[in-house]
Design a protein around this motif. Structure first.
Motif, PDB file in Angstrom:
ATOM      1  N   GLN A   1      -1.166  13.718   3.805  1.00 20.69           N
ATOM      2  CA  GLN A   1      -2.114  13.643   2.696  1.00 20.69           C
ATOM      3  C   GLN A   1      -2.626  12.224   2.512  1.00 20.69           C
ATOM      4  N   GLN A   2      -1.733  11.249   2.613  1.00 23.02           N
ATOM      5  CA  GLN A   2      -2.106   9.852   2.416  1.00 23.02           C
ATOM      6  C   GLN A   2      -3.125   9.387   3.448  1.00 23.02           C
TER       7      GLN A   2
ATOM      8  N   ASP B   1      -9.134   4.576  -3.684  1.00 22.09           N
ATOM      9  CA  ASP B   1      -8.431   4.767  -4.942  1.00 22.09           C
ATOM     10  C   ASP B   1      -8.699   3.597  -5.886  1.00 22.09           C
TER      11      ASP B   1
ATOM     12  N   GLU C   1       0.826  -1.209   0.000  1.00 16.43           N
ATOM     13  CA  GLU C   1       0.000   0.000   0.000  1.00 16.43           C
ATOM     14  C   GLU C   1       0.862   1.262   0.000  1.00 16.43           C
TER      15      GLU C   1
ATOM     16  N   GLY D   1      -0.275  13.655  -5.940  1.00 19.49           N
ATOM     17  CA  GLY D   1      -1.620  13.549  -5.386  1.00 19.49           C
ATOM     18  C   GLY D   1      -2.637  13.432  -6.500  1.00 19.49           C
TER      19      GLY D   1
ATOM     20  N   HIS E   1       1.672   4.611  -3.448  1.00 15.14           N
ATOM     21  CA  HIS E   1       1.736   6.072  -3.442  1.00 15.14           C
ATOM     22  C   HIS E   1       3.096   6.560  -3.963  1.00 15.14           C
TER      23      HIS E   1
ATOM     24  N   ARG F   1       3.324  14.589   2.670  1.00 18.22           N
ATOM     25  CA  ARG F   1       2.752  13.550   1.807  1.00 18.22           C
ATOM     26  C   ARG F   1       2.128  12.437   2.638  1.00 18.22           C
TER      27      ARG F   1
END
Length: 995
Positions: free
Chosen positions: A707-708, A789, A190, A875, A194, A704
């Protein structure tokens, strides 16, 4: 109090800096407003900005004037300041016009966290109070485990994991659950998903033919790095300069694939100089954006218009990458150098053992050949024929033979196929939904024996049988087997395609081959049209008269050389071979030549030679098998002597300006090369990026991760920390996170800190009135909630249905895909023009392992906003379209998963309809249905059951959707009805959302 970075800079950056900023070439009136020295300087008796004095500030006068010729921003820029923006500027000037260095360039100072809580929550709560917002309470346990499971593994929790968490009453139950998921190998998968967006990883080159490239070991290394919790500073250094570390490991070399992930081309008309330039530009731009969050690429043609990065400074960064050892063009092959094999210790040991075994077997063969009693048949003058079998290829091509094929890559050998090789262990695979050809060129021509028959064993793939297969020997006819309707001129048809799913022997007479006895054959061409076929044990069977046969008589062979030494002959034997038997020669030299002949040219002349030859050929094949088992990957290296780098005027590859050396922007801390007397290296750059004084790296990386896990970064523009990016919503929190991360670079530790917060655990439900105050949830008064996603949506369906394969790593797979996705965008001779779907376990691998063709990514990815990996993406956007609903309801992958999930409900969900509905809800949503939901779904099942009972042919279509075999545990009508209910639950908003 107005703050420049927070309140003023965004206004000036948007409306003013394009004309009055860093770039001197676009600067108007020679005025800069991005630095106080220029903004405050007197100009012919006036001041652009007079701190504390609006009346004497010309900028303020220009902002407020009604004169179209004087107003700023000018009308032609289409930039108009709002009343609120004007008021902000007014207050700022009135309060003294205090400038600040751009916030992201300021040294990170660890702020003191408010007292009493997890520091993250303390910072957030302070801001919530200022905004007049109250946090929602903690979400229920069912929601929490599903949120954590998706966040850390990209998959939902199992029912077993759910029950264990619900039953655990310990105060640290949540933390223990988090630790279990952090320890899962799914965590690395996972996290890698990203990063691979940032690294622009894909399985094809990207331009022109868009052929396959072998880079998947880099993807697998990223997974491994996250699972092993490689510190982020090392994660950075390995990718930028792993090859420059002392005695680099395979992992460190593989990691440099980061700089080989860029789009490349092999187009014939391309100019090397241009593509050396373009490749370096991509690498420099990506590295600065990936690790520093700067849009340095904007300075390729001119000084950056908004950030303090000059063109010269950009090309100093570019100079770190301009001396890459890879060629300008990729040659349309999958192994564009530098390319290295990266064996595991076990594979390395096996290869060394196989190489030694082959060498030992060769020595043993040559020893026997040098001592065997051999009577040359030519001395007997016998004309009696004998039966012979000459192998063209079996587990390997003959020594010295070469192969070229339509993929431009190496021949596709398959070792120990599930259907077993007909002979030995390896078979030659041909696969293409249009056409595939292998041409095997023999180093030494093969003579056709008398009364010859060519035998070839073929295995037709039952799932993807070709329309036709063809075979041709040089100088002979092209022969084919297959459907009479196969288009094209294929030569002479000898019959139908052999039966699929079993080995079949093709036997072709000399007349059909169009060859004559004794004729030399230099090549073999094999083709398949529109499918998959495997070839094995291709050989001539016939008769030979030993006294005249070059493969039986040493004297006949020696004479047949006609003064030309075979290329494989050892150097010390070439003279005697060229001179021939008629010229004087030492008997010892002739004996050596004869020994070579008996060992490597002739058919085995004795039983012992036959045994030793077979042992060597087997050892040789095992050596190939051991070598082929070791994957390789494209890596980054520098040329021994670096290229000179220059500022390229206006970004033109052939317009050189000033010469530059590797360096970094002056606005950031200075570079400290390991050896100041030498040219700076990529290792120096990597160490500078991860140095404690660098203000950007930790901020960008921590943001980041935020954000994730929370949906939006503290800096919303996670790929732009410059003037055009948004300032952080919580500056002190960002700096606290950055300083915390940089103190240990322990990614799992920081991730755990994030998911242990109250903010992450909050209920996402909130009244519309409160939600309106913070619609994007930037202040985190409620829990993070957003749609899964693209990869998570597919993986979720596969996982809950029990279809998912947990196999990790390896070459990308081709799952179900609608027709004509690759074909319309593919060039005629591209090896990725035609999509060849995989079968079996490959259909159900995690989406991380799906093959990514840049010019036509998998539609399930594109449909849900995944990037095509042509360039860095920090992103993804999230869109909502009708096509997305159609995919989730009707795509074969999702519908097949619904059928498999339905069978699980029938087998494990209990005996009643209500129990089975509850099972579906708990499996997919991690909760039980409420009474209204249960009533509605039970009614829906009853309706579906009646429909399928009345139309059994439709029920059968539902039950047999996809390639996985139905378990047959219920009547078709029952399975079909439950499939529709499973499909319904899988399509609930709650099912496709990380709540």
């Amino acid at each position: 109090m107005i703050e420049f970075n927070r309140d003023v800079r965004p206004i000036l950056s948007d409306a003013c800096f394009a004309c009055h900023g860093f770039d001197p070439k676009s600067r108007k009136a020679k005025l800069r407003l991005d630095v106080p020295e220029d903004a405050f300087a007197a100009r012919e008796g006036t001041f652009p900005i007079k701190p504390g004095d609006l009346k004497k500030s010309e900028v303020w006068a220009r902002i407020m004037t009604d004169d179209a010729e004087s107003v700023m921003p000018p009308p032609h820029t289409n930039k108009k300041l709002s009343a609120a923006q004007k008021e902000t500027l007014r207050l700022w000037i009135a309060q003294g016009a205090k400038y600040q260095k751009h916030w992201s360039f300021e040294t990170i100072q660890r702020p003191k966290a408010p007292e009493g809580r997890n520091p993250i929550d303390a910072f957030l709560l302070n801001r919530l109070r200022k905004e007049g917002l109250k946090p929602t309470p903690e979400a229920n346990r069912e929601t929490l485990i599903r949120r954590v499971s998706f966040a850390l593994t990209g998959l939902p929790p199992t029912v077993k994991e759910l029950d264990e968490f619900l039953a655990d009453k310990a105060p640290n139950a949540y933390e223990k659950m988090v630790d279990r998921y952090l320890a899962s190998p799914r965590f690395g998968e996972e996290m890698a998903r990203h990063w691979l967006d940032v690294a622009r990883y894909a399985d094809t080159h990207g331009l022109h033919l868009d052929n396959e490239r072998l880079m998947w070991k880099y993807r697998d290394w990223v997974v491994k790095a996250f699972n092993e919790n490689l510190p982020f500073d090392k994660f950075t250094v390995y990718q930028l300069a792993g090859d420059l570390l002392p005695n680099p490991t395979n992992d460190q070399l593989t990691a440099t694939g980061f700089s080989r992930c860029n789009v490349t081309t092999g187009e014939g008309g391309s100019i090397d100089e241009e593509w050396l330039y373009r490749n370096a530009v991509d690498r420099a731009t990506t590295a600065t954006q990936a690790f520093l969050g700067l849009t340095a690429g904007c300075a390729v043609c001119h000084d950056h218009k908004f950030d303090p990065i000059s063109t010269k400074e950009y090309y100093s960064l570019y100079a770190f990458f301009y001396s890459g050892a890879d060629p300008a063009l990729d040659s349309n092959v999958s192994t564009t150098g530098p390319f290295v094999k990266v064996p595991t210790p076990t594979q390395k040991t096996a290869l060394e053992a196989a190489a030694k075994a082959e060498q030992d077997a060769r020595v043993a063969l040559e020893k026997v050949a040098g001592s065997v009693k051999y009577a040359d048949p030519a001395t007997t003058a016998s004309a009696k024929p004998v039966e012979v079998r000459d192998v063209l290829f079996d587990d390997a091509f003959p020594p010295g033979a070469t192969n070229r094929n339509t993929t431009r890559n190496s021949a596709d050998w398959v070792t120990d196929p599930p259907f077993r090789a007909h002979s030995g262990r390896r078979v030659l695979r041909q696969a293409n939904t249009f056409f595939h050809e292998d041409v095997i060129q023999f180093r030494s021509a093969i003579r056709v024996p008398g009364a010859a028959t060519l035998e070839a064993w073929v295995y037709i793939d039952p799932k993807q049988p070709p329309h036709a297969i063809t075979l041709q020997l040089s100088g002979g006819k092209k022969l084919w087997w297959g459907n009479e309707s196969t288009p094209g001129s294929l030569g002479t048809r000898l019959g139908a395609l052999p039966k699929a799913g079993e080995w079949a022997k093709l036997s072709v007479s000399l007349a059909d081959l169009g060859l004559k006895e004794g004729q030399s054959v230099s090549s073999l061409t094999l083709q398949e049209h529109s499918g998959v076929v495997y070839w094995d044990a291709v050989a001539f069977k016939g008769q030979s008269v030993p006294s005249t046969d070059v493969l039986a008589s040493f004297q006949v062979w020696w004479k047949s050389l006609n003064g030309k030494a075979p290329p494989e002959l050892p150097a010390d034997l070439k003279t005697i071979a060229v001179n021939g038997p008629s010229k004087p020669h030492a008997e010892t030299d002739a004996a050596k030549l004869r020994a070579f002949y008996l060992a490597h040219v002739a058919r085995p002349a004795t039983e012992e030679l036959n045994l030793r030859r077979a042992e060597w050929e087997k050892a040789r094949a095992e050596h190939f098998i051991a070598a082929d088992a070791i994957p390789g990957t494209m890596v980054f290296r520098d040329l021994p002597v670096p290229r000179d780098s220059f500022v390229m005027l206006r970004g033109q590859y052939d317009k050189k300006g000033d010469k530059v050396v590797p360096g970094v922007p002056n606005v950031l801390p200075p570079l400290k090369p390991a050896d100041p007397k030498k040219r700076a290296t990529r290792l120096d750059l990597a160490n500078w990026i991860t140095a404690p004084e660098n203000p950007l790296t930790a901020r960008v990386a921590a943001n980041r991760l935020w954000q994730q896990f929370f949906g939006t970064g503290l800096v919303k523009t996670s790929s732009d920390f410059g003037s055009q990016g948004e300032p952080p919503s919580h500056p002190e929190l960002l700096d606290w996170l950055a300083s915390e991360y940089a103190s240990h670079w322990d990614t799992k530790k920081l991730v755990k800190l994030l998911v242990m917060t109250e903010a992450f655990k909050r209920d996402a439900s909130q009244s519309a009135e409160v939600r309106a105050k913070d619609p994007a949830n930037r202040f985190l008064s409620r829990g993070p909630r957003f749609r899964l996603d693209a990869e998570q949506l597919r993986d979720n369906a596969l996982f809950v249905s029990g279809l998912m394969s947990n196999q990790m790593g390896g070459r990308g797979v081709n799952p179900y895909q609608p027709p004509n996705i690759w074909e319309p965008v593919g060039y005629a001779d591209s090896n990725t023009r035609y999509y060849l779907q995989d079968h079996g376990e490959a259909l159900y691998r995690r989406s991380l392992y799906v093959f990514i063709k840049r010019t036509a990514p998998a539609p399930f990815l594109t449909n849900f906003d995944a990037t095509n990996r042509e360039q860095l993406c920090a992103g993804r956007d999230r869109t909502n379209t009708p096509l997305q609903a159609l995919q989730l309801m009707n795509d074969v992958q999702h519908f097949e998963a619904a059928r498999a999930l339905a069978e699980l409900a029938l087998a494990e969900g209990g005996k009643t309809t209500e129990d089975r509905v509850a099972f579906l809800y708990r499996t997919v949503l991690s909760r039980k249905p409420d009474a209204d939901e249960l009533k509605l779904v039970v009614e829906a099942f009853t309706t579906q059951r009646e429909l399928f009972a009345a139309k059994p042919e439709l029920a059968k279509k539902v039950v047999f959707a996809g390639e996985s075999k139905p378990k047959g545990i219920a009547l078709d009508a029952d399975t079909a009805a439950w499939t529709m209910i499973a499909n319904l639950v899988l399509n609930l908003d709650e099912a496709v959302t990380r709540n």
